[in-house]
Design a protein around this motif. Structure first.
Motif, mmCIF file in Angstrom:
data_model
loop_
_atom_site.group_PDB
_atom_site.id
_atom_site.type_symbol
_atom_site.label_atom_id
_atom_site.label_comp_id
_atom_site.label_asym_id
_atom_site.label_seq_id
_atom_site.Cartn_x
_atom_site.Cartn_y
_atom_site.Cartn_z
ATOM 1 N N ARG A 63 -0.523 -14.144 -58.580
ATOM 2 C CA ARG A 63 0.231 -14.637 -57.355
ATOM 3 C C ARG A 63 0.994 -12.579 -57.631
ATOM 4 O O ARG A 63 1.314 -12.966 -55.901
ATOM 5 C CB ARG A 63 1.093 -15.411 -58.277
ATOM 6 C CG ARG A 63 2.070 -15.793 -57.296
ATOM 7 C CD ARG A 63 2.687 -16.929 -57.813
ATOM 8 N NE ARG A 63 3.372 -16.489 -58.426
ATOM 9 C CZ ARG A 63 4.759 -16.432 -59.359
ATOM 10 N NH1 ARG A 63 5.407 -15.365 -57.816
ATOM 11 N NH2 ARG A 63 4.905 -15.835 -59.931
ATOM 12 N N ASN A 67 0.780 -11.436 -53.429
ATOM 13 C CA ASN A 67 2.065 -10.262 -53.183
ATOM 14 C C ASN A 67 1.923 -9.163 -52.833
ATOM 15 O O ASN A 67 2.028 -9.001 -51.466
ATOM 16 C CB ASN A 67 3.090 -10.606 -53.796
ATOM 17 C CG ASN A 67 3.429 -12.892 -53.225
ATOM 18 O OD1 ASN A 67 2.360 -13.486 -52.386
ATOM 19 N ND2 ASN A 67 3.750 -13.255 -54.652
ATOM 20 N N GLU A 70 -0.699 -8.496 -49.650
ATOM 21 C CA GLU A 70 -0.399 -8.552 -48.648
ATOM 22 C C GLU A 70 0.814 -7.302 -48.330
ATOM 23 O O GLU A 70 0.704 -7.273 -46.835
ATOM 24 C CB GLU A 70 0.186 -9.914 -48.594
ATOM 25 C CG GLU A 70 -0.019 -10.147 -47.401
ATOM 26 C CD GLU A 70 0.237 -12.268 -47.637
ATOM 27 O OE1 GLU A 70 0.094 -12.611 -46.633
ATOM 28 O OE2 GLU A 70 0.229 -12.778 -48.921
ATOM 29 N N LYS A 71 2.045 -7.573 -48.900
ATOM 30 C CA LYS A 71 2.929 -6.855 -47.885
ATOM 31 C C LYS A 71 2.674 -5.057 -48.037
ATOM 32 O O LYS A 71 3.157 -4.593 -46.894
ATOM 33 C CB LYS A 71 4.439 -6.555 -49.144
ATOM 34 C CG LYS A 71 5.323 -5.953 -48.571
ATOM 35 C CD LYS A 71 6.438 -6.309 -49.276
ATOM 36 C CE LYS A 71 6.927 -7.854 -50.637
ATOM 37 N NZ LYS A 71 7.695 -7.206 -51.426
ATOM 38 N N LYS A 207 1.413 -20.312 -49.372
ATOM 39 C CA LYS A 207 3.115 -20.099 -49.070
ATOM 40 C C LYS A 207 2.325 -21.205 -48.498
ATOM 41 O O LYS A 207 3.691 -22.570 -48.077
ATOM 42 C CB LYS A 207 2.500 -18.983 -47.555
ATOM 43 C CG LYS A 207 2.580 -17.771 -48.263
ATOM 44 C CD LYS A 207 2.872 -15.855 -47.428
ATOM 45 C CE LYS A 207 2.644 -15.233 -48.260
ATOM 46 N NZ LYS A 207 3.125 -14.328 -46.955
#
Length: 393
Positions: A63, A67, A70-71, A207
């Motif tokens: 996870r 994240n 993706e950011k 999400k």
């Protein structure tokens, strides 16, 4: 008239309460007498859901890198391509995980094969050397020779009786269970394969799942209690990430230090011993002692003197880990004393086995935090907040 209605309501409430108590008693006895059946149903359901357990664990582990990717992708990609950022982040997370595993295995496996093959090659020579030493020793001491001959005859008879009475039935049961073992291995591999697919879907929809879970929580509980539950979930997440992240880093450093000093001091099977020490160090409290035993035996088969020095080195290394390195990396992440760490490992290890030993400390830390907060609420309610400040009480 109003008094009669109130009496009727009280009468109805008493009947409903009695019926509820009776229903709960019947339900309790049903669970008590059908406990084995219910346990089997739970185990069967758990086995069916095992791919989702594997997928959930893998998704939780990936996870944070997901994240992160993706950011970064949302910052780098232009406007129209940003919709591909979640899928690309999942792919990059899987690729990074496989890359790390590949590099670790490529570094460790050749050394492990070399160490194991070295043990296999040297073991017959060591046995021959020991047998020659024993023959010389027996020729010099006739009393010891006669005693050993008597002992060997007794042991031989016992081994023959054991082979006839216990070994053959055990081998037969092992052959009968071979099919079930193969089936279990194939099932585990299949569950891992399905778990990878579940992990991909979970990461891609993480999400959405978070929003749905939050919506369900607020629909069931009042906003005040829903926020408290969310805070506790966030605390549990921080506890697990902090504990396992710090523990893995701590174990990697300990394994690396063990390998470096094993090469410096010339300990045999340096890579194999260091891998054992590093992996078992992940287990809280008992891990260092579990890893020291097989490592010492591996060195003892090659050089008994160096095995003694290795024990001294391991004691010093674990003192360094327990008093300096471990506290700095974990930064007291659980907030538990040594007594509660030992208690949680013993309790969860007895209930859930090896998985309980690994996860017992952070799980109990979350339970401990919930109980501590409930106690604080009760003390404030009764005007005894000062008791929370008495740490030695």
């Amino acid at each position: 008239m109003q008094i009669k209605k109130e009496e009727q309501k009280k009468y109805i409430y008493r009947i409903a309460a009695g019926f509820a108590v009776l229903a709960l008693a019947i339900l309790f006895f049903f669970f008590l007498f059908r406990l084995d059946y219910l346990r089997g149903m739970v185990r069967r359901l758990f086995n069916i859901m095992m791919p989702f357990v594997y997928g959930g664990v893998m998704a939780y582990a990936l996870r944070m890198p997901c994240n992160f990717f993706e950011k970064r992708l949302k910052k780098w990609l232009p406007g129209k391509l940003q919709k591909f950022a979640p899928g690309a982040a999942v792919f990059l997370s899987f690729f990074s995980a496989f890359l790390v595993i590949y590099f670790l295995l490529s570094m460790v496996l050749p050394q492990l094969v070399t160490s194991i093959s070295g043990i296999i090659n040297t073991l017959p020579g060591e046995i021959t050397k020991f047998s020659r030493w024993l023959q010389v020793r027996l020729e010099e001491d006739s009393v010891l020779k006669s005693y050993l001959e008597t002992s060997v005859n007794s042991i031989t008879q016992r081994l023959q009786a054991w082979a006839r009475g216990d070994l053959l039935p055990t081998l037969q049961s092992m052959m009968n269970g071979f099919t079930s073992t193969v089936t279990s291995v194939v099932t585990t591999i299949a569950n891992l394969g399905i778990g990878l697919v579940v992990c991909m879907y979970t990461l891609n929809s993480r999400k959405t799942f978070a929003r749905q879970g939050k919506a369900v929580l607020y629909s069931i509980l009042k906003p005040k209690w829903a926020e408290r539950v969310l805070r506790e979930i966030c605390y549990a997440d921080e506890m697990f990430v902090g504990f396992f992240g710090g523990k893995i880093l701590d174990s990697a450093i300990i394994g690396l230090l063990c390998y470096i000093f094993s090469l410096i001091f010339g300990f045999p099977n340096a890579m194999l011993v260091s891998v054992i020490v590093g992996i078992t160090n992940i287990i809280p409290y008992f891990g260092p002692y579990i890893g020291a035993v097989p490592s010492t035996l591996l060195i003892l088969m090659v050089d008994p003197v160096k095995a003694v020095w290795f024990v001294v080195f391991i004691i010093i290394l674990q003192q360094f880990d327990g008093n300096i390195l471990g506290p700095r990396l974990l930064a007291n992440s659980t907030g538990l004393s040594g007594f509660w760490v030992l208690f949680s490992i013993t309790l969860f290890g007895g209930l859930f086995g090896f998985i309980g030993i690994l996860t017992g400390v952070p799980v109990f830390a979350v339970i401990y935090d919930i109980i501590r907060k409930l106690v604080a609420v009760g003390l404030r309610k009764h005007g005894k907040e000062e008791l929370m400040q008495q740490k030695n009480a």
